[in-house]
Scaffold this active site. Structure first.
Site, short mmCIF file in Angstrom:
data_model
loop_
_atom_site.label_atom_id
_atom_site.label_comp_id
_atom_site.label_asym_id
_atom_site.label_seq_id
_atom_site.Cartn_x
_atom_site.Cartn_y
_atom_site.Cartn_z
N SER A 538 -58.87 -10.41 10.57
CA SER A 538 -57.47 -10.83 10.48
C SER A 538 -56.64 -9.75 9.80
O SER A 538 -57.14 -9.00 8.95
CB SER A 538 -57.38 -12.11 9.65
OG SER A 538 -56.02 -12.37 9.32
N TYR A 551 -58.47 -18.34 3.31
CA TYR A 551 -58.53 -17.66 4.59
C TYR A 551 -58.74 -16.16 4.40
O TYR A 551 -59.63 -15.56 5.01
CB TYR A 551 -57.23 -17.93 5.36
CG TYR A 551 -57.19 -17.29 6.72
CD1 TYR A 551 -57.91 -17.83 7.78
CD2 TYR A 551 -56.43 -16.13 6.94
CE1 TYR A 551 -57.88 -17.23 9.03
CE2 TYR A 551 -56.40 -15.53 8.18
CZ TYR A 551 -57.12 -16.08 9.22
OH TYR A 551 -57.09 -15.48 10.45
#
Ligand SMILES: [Zn+2]
Length: 654
Positions: A538, A551
């Site tokens: 990410s 996350y």
């Protein structure tokens, strides 16, 4: 064999002979024990008018590239009958000239090329002509005592020894028929090849075929047994992956290895004499372009390098050298079919479709071979005759029509979280590049998108993941590309208010599940062809944001995991790389409301929010999918341990 003729269906074509031709050709095509995968052909002779209104006799004959099972009217190109007949009068006709002259005789130059048997169809005087490679007939004509048997079963047929199909066969029939009263002959039995029947109407030609095949079936029932041996044994999936790797090596490109473990395939592979009876040659010569002359015989337990596959290649080279003619180039030396002792039969090919054809041919072959053995034995054509067929340009031309293979042709891929977003786009990109792709997702939608190649599976359920990997290896023979994409994104909780549940769940799905997935996949990837692991990281890894602690940490964790995997797996040739996409908005996860809320947080319009990167471009799932597919290809063959952003350029990452 029962006739499938149905007067009510045939009545639809009362004034449409070509329609009737299609109808009865399809009746033949519907029976795989009559014709298989493009085998066999049919024709019709009719008076028609050409473009300029002139009346003439035309031969509508099966065009190359059409299959009797699904043939339609355009599958029967029309040639000038007289031209095709005159070709049979020539003393000699080369293959290129035959192809060219048959094309020149077409009424529509845009139509497909007429069958290689077009001249034979032209010289048979009946209006409807049918040709099949019926299993039962081929079984009798491959018997060492074929002459006696065929004379007994077919006293009313013309029986001819094997010659090459095409012009040579047409000449043979042309000569043999001189002076014969065709009304007293029911058909032609071509030894080691098949059968022709005819009639002035479609039904007669078709039902004569059924009658001749039924006679062979009756003979088999009375004199032999059609019961195949059956067995049931397990399979060692690591051995399967080793076999596939060895075959891919000899072929020079990745191959699927599709195992048939049906009880009769296992029974055949368990026969003590299988290496002998399976290696005499194909039951009808046109199988050779699909299966090669013989299969590779593999022991129940293979060694590390599966030396039998290498030895098969050597044997093939010897066969080529013994039979070659000037200027001929050797085809690849890899097997297309395998007999894996006690385990089943194998089909090797670049696509699922190619393997399916080989599996079907193997099923019909083992029936004919075993049945033949109970009738006193079976013998194939000589090696030299098979070789001539295998290297016949008109046969090889049948294979050359496929599109250019993609970079992943013959490779096997798995994508987690494949039902939506980046996973779905990645699976599509890999499939477009030629891979056989299996999708994993906990959402049942994965079944709708992938059919049998969709596995409903929660990545946090480690035993289920391990079982899914085994299913993939069992289905396609190995594993080459593993894309770890399944992930969970939730933000909005600052650390001081972070719920333990969300933290644990995020780490479990994004990080721990990836580790478990790799643990299950790595042993098979090590046996893969140009194997590659791809991790979807990410933008948050390098550029974290407040409120996304769980996350960001999970994506940092999988990135570190990938780096360690790259170090550990380089020696085994497995590449491990990471992509770091920014958010992709073209997925169901981003509703208009969610987008509006996020945009408002940054005080932006939705459009500006979607493009908040240096290049002012929206990142789409397909951008990530195509990059991942490219990274699994040999464009990146020298790259491992790399991290590539797909974020439109981010000043915090750069
Ligand atoms: Zn044929």
């Amino acid at each position: 064999m029962k006739s499938l003729w149905d007067d009510r269906e045939a009545a639809f074509f009362q004034d449409d002979e070509l329609g009737l031709r299609v109808y009865s050709a399809r009746l033949l095509g519907a029976r795989p024990d009559l014709v298989l995968h493009g085998g066999g052909n049919s024709s019709l002779k009719a008076r028609i008018r050409d473009f300029l209104g002139r009346e003439l006799e035309a031969l509508f004959v099966k065009g190359s590239g059409w299959d009797m099972k699904t043939i339609e009217k355009p599958g029967f190109p029309a040639v000038r009958l007289e031209d095709a007949r005159l070709l049979a009068e020539l003393d000699e006709l080369s293959d290129p000239d035959m192809t060219r002259q048959l094309r020149a005789a077409l009424l529509d130059p845009g139509a497909p090329s007429p069958s290689v048997e077009a001249i034979l169809h032209a010289i048979l005087p009946a209006r409807f002509v049918d040709h099949t490679h019926a299993d039962a007939v081929v079984t009798l004509t491959n018997n060492p005592d074929q002459e006696r048997i065929v004379r007994e079963v077919y006293p009313d047929c013309l029986v001819l020894p094997f010659v090459m199909p095409g012009f040579v066969l047409s000449k043979q029939v042309h000569h043999a028929m001189g002076g014969l009263d065709l009304d007293r002959i029911k058909g032609i039995i071509l030894l080691h090849h098949g059968v022709f029947t005819w009639g002035d109407d479609a039904r007669t030609a078709y039902e004569n075929m059924i009658e001749l095949v039924t006679r062979a079936e009756d003979y088999i029932e009375e004199n032999g047994t059609a019961d195949a041996v059956r067995a049931s044994h397990g399979v060692d999936l690591f051995d399967l992956a080793r076999i596939r790797r060895a075959v891919s090596r000899v072929r020079g490109t990745a191959q699927l290895a599709i195992l048939d473990r049906s009880p009769d395939a296992q029974g055949y592979a368990s026969r003590s004499d299988v290496d002998e009876i399976a290696c005499r040659g194909p039951i009808t010569p046109d199988h050779v372009i699909r299966t090669k002359r013989i299969p590779v015989i593999l022991p129940k337990r293979t060694g590390e390098g599966v030396p039998e596959v290498e030895a098969f290649g050597e044997t093939y080279r010897g066969y080529f050298e013994r039979n070659r003619t000037e200027g001929l180039r050797m085809l690849d030396a890899a097997p297309r079919a395998g007999i894996w002792r006690e385990t089943g039969t194998l089909a090797f090919g670049s696509s699922i479709e190619e393997c399916g054809i080989i599996t079907d041919l193997a099923r019909h072959t083992r029936w004919a071979v075993q049945t033949g053995e109970t009738l006193g034995g079976w013998q194939a054509l000589s090696e030299a005759e098979i070789f001539e067929l295998e290297y016949w340009s008109l046969e090889q031309a049948k294979l050359g029509r496929g599109a250019r293979p993609g970079p992943h042709q013959g490779k096997i891929a798995v994508v987690t979280g494949a039902a939506s977003g980046i996973g779905r786009a990645t699976a599509a990109a890999l499939a477009e590049d030629g891979a056989a792709v299996v999708g994993l997702d906990r959402h049942p939608g994965v079944r709708e998108q992938f059919g049998d190649d969709g596995i409903i599976c929660d990545v946090t359920d480690a035993p289920a993941v391990a079982e899914a990997i085994e299913r993939i290896v069992e289905r396609y023979g190995g594993l080459d590309i593993a894309v770890c994409n399944a992930g969970l994104f939730q933000s909005g909780e600052l650390l001081e208010a972070q719920s333990d549940e969300l933290w644990d769940r995020t780490i479990a799905v994004n990080l721990t599940a990836t580790q478990r997935f790799l643990k299950a996949a790595i042993p098979y990837l090590k046996l893969g062809v140009d194997p590659s692991i791809l991790i979807v990281g990410s933008r948050n890894y390098a550029a974290p944001g407040p409120g996304a602690g769980a996350y960001s940490v999970s994506k940092a964790g999988v990135t570190q995991l990938a780096r360690v995997a790259a170090l550990e797996l380089a020696a085994a040739g497995v590449r491990v790389n990471v992509v770091h996409p920014d958010a992709v908005f073209d997925t169901g996860a981003w509703t208009q409301d969610a987008l509006a809320r996020s945009a408002a947080r940054y005080d932006m319009t939705i459009d500006a929010y979607k493009k908040k990167n240096l290049m002012k471009t929206e990142i789409r799932a397909v951008d990530v999918g195509r990059l991942l597919s490219a990274m699994a290809s040999d464009v990146f063959r020298a790259t491992t341990g790399a991290q590539i952003p797909v974020d439109g350029g981010n000043d915090r990452v750069i």
